[in-house]
Motif scaffolding. Structure first.
Motif, mmCIF file in Angstrom:
data_model
loop_
_atom_site.group_PDB
_atom_site.id
_atom_site.type_symbol
_atom_site.label_atom_id
_atom_site.label_comp_id
_atom_site.label_asym_id
_atom_site.label_seq_id
_atom_site.Cartn_x
_atom_site.Cartn_y
_atom_site.Cartn_z
ATOM 1 N N GLU A 1 0.856 -1.190 0.000
ATOM 2 C CA GLU A 1 0.000 0.000 0.000
ATOM 3 C C GLU A 1 0.889 1.236 0.000
ATOM 4 N N VAL A 2 0.446 2.272 -0.676
ATOM 5 C CA VAL A 2 1.137 3.559 -0.663
ATOM 6 C C VAL A 2 0.117 4.612 -0.254
ATOM 7 N N ASN A 3 0.468 5.367 0.786
ATOM 8 C CA ASN A 3 -0.398 6.439 1.266
ATOM 9 C C ASN A 3 0.440 7.710 1.272
ATOM 10 N N GLU A 4 0.247 8.550 0.259
ATOM 11 C CA GLU A 4 1.047 9.746 0.006
ATOM 12 C C GLU A 4 2.507 9.352 -0.137
ATOM 13 N N ASN A 5 3.346 9.567 0.886
ATOM 14 C CA ASN A 5 4.753 9.213 0.740
ATOM 15 C C ASN A 5 5.170 8.060 1.666
ATOM 16 N N VAL A 6 4.207 7.296 2.157
ATOM 17 C CA VAL A 6 4.515 6.161 3.033
ATOM 18 C C VAL A 6 4.212 4.860 2.296
ATOM 19 N N LEU A 7 5.240 4.036 2.159
ATOM 20 C CA LEU A 7 5.109 2.712 1.569
ATOM 21 C C LEU A 7 4.884 1.720 2.703
ATOM 22 N N ILE A 8 3.876 0.863 2.566
ATOM 23 C CA ILE A 8 3.583 -0.147 3.588
ATOM 24 C C ILE A 8 3.586 -1.510 2.907
ATOM 25 N N ILE A 9 4.417 -2.396 3.413
ATOM 26 C CA ILE A 9 4.453 -3.775 2.935
ATOM 27 C C ILE A 9 4.056 -4.638 4.120
ATOM 28 N N ARG A 10 2.987 -5.418 3.961
ATOM 29 C CA ARG A 10 2.556 -6.281 5.059
ATOM 30 C C ARG A 10 2.137 -7.625 4.503
ATOM 31 N N GLY A 11 2.161 -8.608 5.355
ATOM 32 C CA GLY A 11 1.752 -9.940 4.939
ATOM 33 C C GLY A 11 1.924 -10.924 6.070
ATOM 34 N N ARG B 1 6.233 -3.579 7.207
ATOM 35 C CA ARG B 1 7.316 -2.609 7.096
ATOM 36 C C ARG B 1 6.742 -1.330 6.531
ATOM 37 N N ARG B 2 7.029 -0.217 7.191
ATOM 38 C CA ARG B 2 6.615 1.111 6.727
ATOM 39 C C ARG B 2 7.874 1.915 6.445
ATOM 40 N N VAL B 3 7.893 2.543 5.280
ATOM 41 C CA VAL B 3 9.039 3.370 4.892
ATOM 42 C C VAL B 3 8.497 4.705 4.389
ATOM 43 N N LEU C 1 9.032 7.791 2.204
ATOM 44 C CA LEU C 1 9.818 8.170 1.032
ATOM 45 C C LEU C 1 9.912 9.691 0.972
ATOM 46 N N PRO C 2 10.873 10.217 0.199
ATOM 47 C CA PRO C 2 11.107 11.667 0.179
ATOM 48 C C PRO C 2 9.946 12.514 -0.316
ATOM 49 N N GLY C 3 9.041 11.947 -1.102
ATOM 50 C CA GLY C 3 7.912 12.725 -1.612
ATOM 51 C C GLY C 3 6.739 11.827 -1.944
ATOM 52 N N PRO C 4 5.583 12.434 -2.254
ATOM 53 C CA PRO C 4 4.401 11.628 -2.580
ATOM 54 C C PRO C 4 4.617 10.784 -3.831
ATOM 55 N N ILE C 5 3.939 9.665 -3.866
ATOM 56 C CA ILE C 5 4.048 8.763 -5.032
ATOM 57 C C ILE C 5 2.733 8.826 -5.788
#
Length: 84
Positions: free
Chosen positions: A41-51, A76-78, A80-84
């Protein structure tokens, strides 16, 4: 005195992220997990990988001499420098 149950552990995933030609390249080795068990999932500039990494029924828990692999839910939440 009754103890509250301990919270279930949540594992993490190691990631390598770099930028190339305006794209973010994300590498996350997630061995032994089916694509159906992963949510990205991507929420603005936060990437979330879950499982969830499901333990194969190879041996009963009492027969392990060493058991270091994490089995169960991971996230895992990361940021990122800007919105995706």
């Amino acid at each position: 005195v009754e103890r509250a149950p301990e919270p279930k552990a949540v594992g993490q995933v190691a990631v390598d992220i770099h930028e190339q030609e305006g794209y973010y390249i994300i590498k996350a080795p997630i061995a032994g997990v089916r694509m159906a068990d992963i949510d990205i999932e991507v929420n603005e500039n936060v990437l979330i990988i879950r499982g969830e990494r499901r333990q194969p029924d190879d041996a009963p828990a009492g027969q392990y001499l060493v058991q270091e692999c994490f089995w169960g839910p991971f996230e895992r939440r990361v940021t990122l420098p800007g919105p995706i």
